[in-house]
Enzyme design. Sequence first.
Site, mmCIF file in Angstrom:
data_model
loop_
_atom_site.group_PDB
_atom_site.id
_atom_site.type_symbol
_atom_site.label_atom_id
_atom_site.label_comp_id
_atom_site.label_asym_id
_atom_site.label_seq_id
_atom_site.Cartn_x
_atom_site.Cartn_y
_atom_site.Cartn_z
ATOM 1 N N GLY A 63 -5.004 7.975 5.594
ATOM 2 C CA GLY A 63 -4.089 8.955 6.177
ATOM 3 C C GLY A 63 -2.860 9.134 5.310
ATOM 4 O O GLY A 63 -2.360 10.248 5.131
ATOM 5 N N ASP B 12 1.924 -1.104 11.923
ATOM 6 C CA ASP B 12 0.588 -1.545 11.491
ATOM 7 C C ASP B 12 0.303 -2.994 11.888
ATOM 8 O O ASP B 12 -0.801 -3.492 11.653
ATOM 9 C CB ASP B 12 0.448 -1.394 9.975
ATOM 10 C CG ASP B 12 0.418 0.072 9.567
ATOM 11 O OD1 ASP B 12 -0.011 0.913 10.386
ATOM 12 O OD2 ASP B 12 0.838 0.373 8.438
ATOM 13 N N ARG C 118 -7.487 -3.202 9.649
ATOM 14 C CA ARG C 118 -6.583 -4.140 10.339
ATOM 15 C C ARG C 118 -7.219 -4.710 11.614
ATOM 16 O O ARG C 118 -6.903 -5.821 12.025
ATOM 17 C CB ARG C 118 -5.236 -3.472 10.634
ATOM 18 C CG ARG C 118 -4.557 -2.998 9.350
ATOM 19 C CD ARG C 118 -3.075 -2.800 9.479
ATOM 20 N NE ARG C 118 -2.589 -1.954 8.386
ATOM 21 C CZ ARG C 118 -2.331 -2.375 7.156
ATOM 22 N NH1 ARG C 118 -2.476 -3.641 6.834
ATOM 23 N NH2 ARG C 118 -1.907 -1.543 6.220
ATOM 24 N N LYS D 165 0.834 -1.206 0.000
ATOM 25 C CA LYS D 165 0.000 0.000 0.000
ATOM 26 C C LYS D 165 0.869 1.256 0.000
ATOM 27 O O LYS D 165 0.629 2.186 -0.760
ATOM 28 C CB LYS D 165 -0.929 -0.033 1.226
ATOM 29 C CG LYS D 165 -1.866 1.146 1.339
ATOM 30 C CD LYS D 165 -3.165 0.790 2.038
ATOM 31 C CE LYS D 165 -2.998 0.553 3.532
ATOM 32 N NZ LYS D 165 -2.810 1.807 4.288
ATOM 33 N N SER D 166 1.877 1.280 0.855
ATOM 34 C CA SER D 166 2.739 2.469 0.936
ATOM 35 C C SER D 166 3.407 2.754 -0.408
ATOM 36 O O SER D 166 3.464 3.900 -0.873
ATOM 37 C CB SER D 166 3.832 2.257 1.996
ATOM 38 O OG SER D 166 3.265 2.152 3.267
ATOM 39 N N ARG E 155 -6.170 2.018 17.906
ATOM 40 C CA ARG E 155 -6.016 0.565 17.757
ATOM 41 C C ARG E 155 -5.752 -0.143 19.088
ATOM 42 O O ARG E 155 -6.040 -1.337 19.215
ATOM 43 C CB ARG E 155 -4.901 0.246 16.751
ATOM 44 C CG ARG E 155 -5.346 0.496 15.337
ATOM 45 C CD ARG E 155 -4.310 0.141 14.300
ATOM 46 N NE ARG E 155 -4.921 0.220 12.976
ATOM 47 C CZ ARG E 155 -4.245 0.354 11.849
ATOM 48 N NH1 ARG E 155 -2.925 0.424 11.865
ATOM 49 N NH2 ARG E 155 -4.878 0.413 10.692
ATOM 50 N N ARG F 50 -8.672 12.278 12.377
ATOM 51 C CA ARG F 50 -7.228 12.103 12.604
ATOM 52 C C ARG F 50 -6.483 13.445 12.514
ATOM 53 O O ARG F 50 -6.876 14.340 11.779
ATOM 54 C CB ARG F 50 -6.671 11.077 11.603
ATOM 55 C CG ARG F 50 -7.338 9.721 11.797
ATOM 56 C CD ARG F 50 -6.857 8.694 10.804
ATOM 57 N NE ARG F 50 -5.456 8.372 11.009
ATOM 58 C CZ ARG F 50 -4.776 7.555 10.210
ATOM 59 N NH1 ARG F 50 -5.368 7.013 9.157
ATOM 60 N NH2 ARG F 50 -3.514 7.284 10.458
ATOM 61 N N LYS G 44 -4.331 6.025 14.589
ATOM 62 C CA LYS G 44 -4.444 5.354 13.283
ATOM 63 C C LYS G 44 -5.906 5.411 12.826
ATOM 64 O O LYS G 44 -6.676 6.216 13.303
ATOM 65 C CB LYS G 44 -3.940 3.913 13.393
ATOM 66 C CG LYS G 44 -2.472 3.818 13.725
ATOM 67 C CD LYS G 44 -1.621 4.337 12.601
ATOM 68 C CE LYS G 44 -0.149 4.328 12.958
ATOM 69 N NZ LYS G 44 0.656 4.978 11.939
HETATM 70 C C1 S3P Z 1 2.600 4.790 6.249
HETATM 71 C C2 S3P Z 1 3.133 5.195 7.444
HETATM 72 C C3 S3P Z 1 2.593 4.773 8.738
HETATM 73 C C4 S3P Z 1 1.652 3.572 8.610
HETATM 74 C C5 S3P Z 1 0.701 3.737 7.466
HETATM 75 C C6 S3P Z 1 1.474 3.856 6.174
HETATM 76 C C7 S3P Z 1 3.204 5.292 4.992
HETATM 77 O O1 S3P Z 1 1.860 5.836 9.303
HETATM 78 O O2 S3P Z 1 0.936 3.385 9.811
HETATM 79 O O3 S3P Z 1 -0.170 2.635 7.364
HETATM 80 O O4 S3P Z 1 2.923 4.736 3.916
HETATM 81 O O5 S3P Z 1 3.995 6.246 5.063
HETATM 82 P P1 S3P Z 1 2.566 6.981 10.187
HETATM 83 O O6 S3P Z 1 3.391 7.806 9.294
HETATM 84 O O7 S3P Z 1 1.410 7.757 10.784
HETATM 85 O O8 S3P Z 1 3.361 6.244 11.226
#
Ligand code: S3P
Length: 448
Positions: free
Chosen positions: A101, A327, A401, A28-29, A358, A129, A354
């Site tokens: 987010g 996560d 999740r 996903k990232s 969570r 958030r 999150k």
């Molecule tokens: C992510 C960073 C994380 C993670 C999110 C994906 C990203 O969040 O929890 O699911 O792709 O940069 P945070 O930056 O709030 O830690």
Amino acid sequence: MSAHGTPIPMTARASGPLTGVAEVPGDKSISHRALILGALSIGETRVTGLLEGQDVLDTAAAMRAFGATVTREGLGTWTVQGVGVGGFAEPDHVIDCGNSGTGVRLIMGAMATTPICATFTGDASLNKRPMGRVTDPLALFGTQAVGRDGGRLPMTVVGAANPVPVRYVLPVPSAQVKSAVLLAGLNAPGETVVIEPEATRDHTERMLRGFGAQVSVEDTAEGRVITLTGQPELTGQTVAVPRDPSSAAFPVCAAVIVPGSDITVPGVSRNPTRDGLYVTLLEMGADIQFENVREEGGEPVADLRVRYSPELRGLETPSERAASMIDEFPILSVVAACAKGKTIMRGVKELRVKESDRIDAMARGLEACGVRIEEEDDVFTVYGMDRVPGGAVTESRLDHRIAMSFLVLGLVSEAPISVDDGGPIATSFPSFEPLMAGLGATIARDKP
Ligand code: S3P
């Protein structure tokens, strides 16, 4: 409520051994970043293995709204014709980032140093958030943002007309904040520097380099110092997205706890900044082998062979490891409930902001299933037991999740475990139900 419709109640029941191959979706990232960097490049970017979950689809729609041409060529294969650094057009409608987010924070960064105005919103979860963690550093470039009380969406962002480069020490370990600052730094002159006292996922730095930006990373006493030279010309690339270790975590942990299981999960990213759950599972006594270790699309990947692991032991996870498994704490809590002794998870307070809080969501759901827990602001403890009673309906709280974690626990509990809404699973893992069914898991939607 489901993210985009009526709730989808689901129930998991004690299951026979899980066997077979689990081809989990793309990361996903990396998927979000491939679309955003493609949009900020000149020429065509071709992405294979893109996660077609709702979060990423919302980012694709947003990139179109900022002027890029984004086309789905086939399953997981997408092209982006970018507009170049500083080339974003002003969207003529509100940008809805849904549940994501990562989507909203990275896109805010990507537009923050272009003199355009955009208004962002999301679903009921995202609109709770905190966005101040991103808009505070963006203000240093000259970006303005006006949102609801507490820095919450809906929010309007006006990009800086004459951005100045920024030096920013991350106050929270967040790859989203780091990435927003780096993406904003792309259209600022000079060097933008981000210092992270604790390392977080490094996909943005890796991919920026791949697209032609100059990015240096230095480990110092202050932390990781990341320096980006502004106003590069990014050129379209081919990006092969590896499979998501955070999604793989669900079939992997299910196989570890369901007696007799033996599964393979091919092509999973083993990026060290994402590896904390796997390190922890090995320490707990899980039977996981990393086969065929190789590099794909600039990321280390491996095929995982995972077998039922009857001798799991509880342990303590150190706060320094939290960012690399941020996560995965919900599903680790499920494994912890099935281990001998207690598991103490430290440095977990970021989990409270999150898609849901969570820690609270897991604490209440585990208690309802008969598992003993202890909860502090930054520490979560789960007491393992021989057999989890289950027999509860847990709340997913618009959080994919949380929903998947309780459905995995239901595969080994004495009585079935339900979630009130499995709809959010589609944000990150749309193939979860058929994939788990293919392995032999008894997870089904409740009859209306
Ligand atoms: C992510 C960073 C994380 C993670 C999110 C994906 C990203 O969040 O929890 O699911 O792709 O940069 P945070 O930056 O709030 O830690």
